[in-house]
Design an enzyme around this catalytic site. Structure first.
Site, short mmCIF file in Angstrom:
data_model
loop_
_atom_site.label_atom_id
_atom_site.label_comp_id
_atom_site.label_asym_id
_atom_site.label_seq_id
_atom_site.Cartn_x
_atom_site.Cartn_y
_atom_site.Cartn_z
N GLU A 39 3.97 -34.81 22.24
CA GLU A 39 4.22 -35.89 21.29
C GLU A 39 5.69 -35.93 20.92
O GLU A 39 6.34 -34.90 20.74
CB GLU A 39 3.39 -35.72 20.02
N LYS A 128 -5.35 -32.59 12.58
CA LYS A 128 -4.14 -31.79 12.51
C LYS A 128 -4.10 -31.15 11.12
O LYS A 128 -3.98 -31.86 10.12
CB LYS A 128 -2.93 -32.69 12.75
#
Length: 210
Positions: A39, A128
């Site tokens: 990412e 997350k």
């Protein structure tokens, strides 16, 4: 959740500040050492172009996208760039549902059970746990105990090769790794060494689970 079937204990490389110029070499090192989830946080210049560059040389099984995704417009920009991974530092139901609707993998940041269930209700594929410095293994164990059993949990923040095992024992299923792996203008040898250390730790976890 059936869209998201990563290999066991996936490691997400968080490439904050990655430039398009650095992206080909950084991607090569990460892909060669075994990383398959990357990412690029959007709160630095050039992030979308860097995602483009990573995708040019990504293996077929790689999942590349963006972090620090704060709006549905951000999701659209990542989708247009070809990215499929949407990671946020917070629980934003509109961002989560928009990403899921477009077939992208949404991993929002949560720190409490309330946020966790809100994220799952919006369509999150995993959670997350951020910042992990505030969510030690004991807290992960408590969160795991109330989550649906197949919910992927990714501690992010302060993760090192030596503390991964404690999180896995508590119920973590993967990790996000930032500054310990990559920083802008990092020496390539140092980055490869760090990537290999994390992958060795993951390999040890796999052997212990076998």
């Amino acid at each position: 959740m059936d869209l998201f079937n990563p290999s066991p204990y996936p490691l997400v490389a968080i490439l904050r500040g990655l430039t398009p110029a650095e992206a080909p070499k950084v991607g090569q090192i990460l892909f060669e050492t075994g990383f398959r989830m990357l990412e690029v946080p959007l709160n630095r210049p050039g992030a979308i172009d860097a995602i483009h560059c990573l995708l040019r040389n990504a293996p077929d099984d790689a999942l590349v996208g963006a972090g620090t995704v704060l709006s549905v417009q951000d999701v659209d920009a990542v989708k247009e760039a070809g990215g499929r991974l949407i990671v946020s530092p917070h629980c934003a139901p509109d961002v989560i549902s928009h990403a899921a609707k477009h077939g992208m993998i949404a991993l929002p940041g949560v720190a409490t059970p309330t946020e966790a269930f809100q994220a799952l209700a919006a369509g999150a594929h995993g959670l997350k746990l951020f910042p992990a410095e505030m969510i030690p293994p004991a807290a992960v164990k408590a969160i795991r105990s109330i989550m649906p059993v197949d919910t992927p949990l990714f501690p992010v923040g302060g993760i090192q090769p030596h503390n991964m095992a404690a999180y896995v024992a508590a119920g973590a299923t993967g990790f996000g790794i930032g500054g310990s792996l990559y920083q802008p203008r990092i020496d390539e040898t140092a980055m490869r060494r760090a990537a290999e250390a994390f992958m060795n730790a993951r390999r040890n976890l796999l052997e212990e689970a076998a």
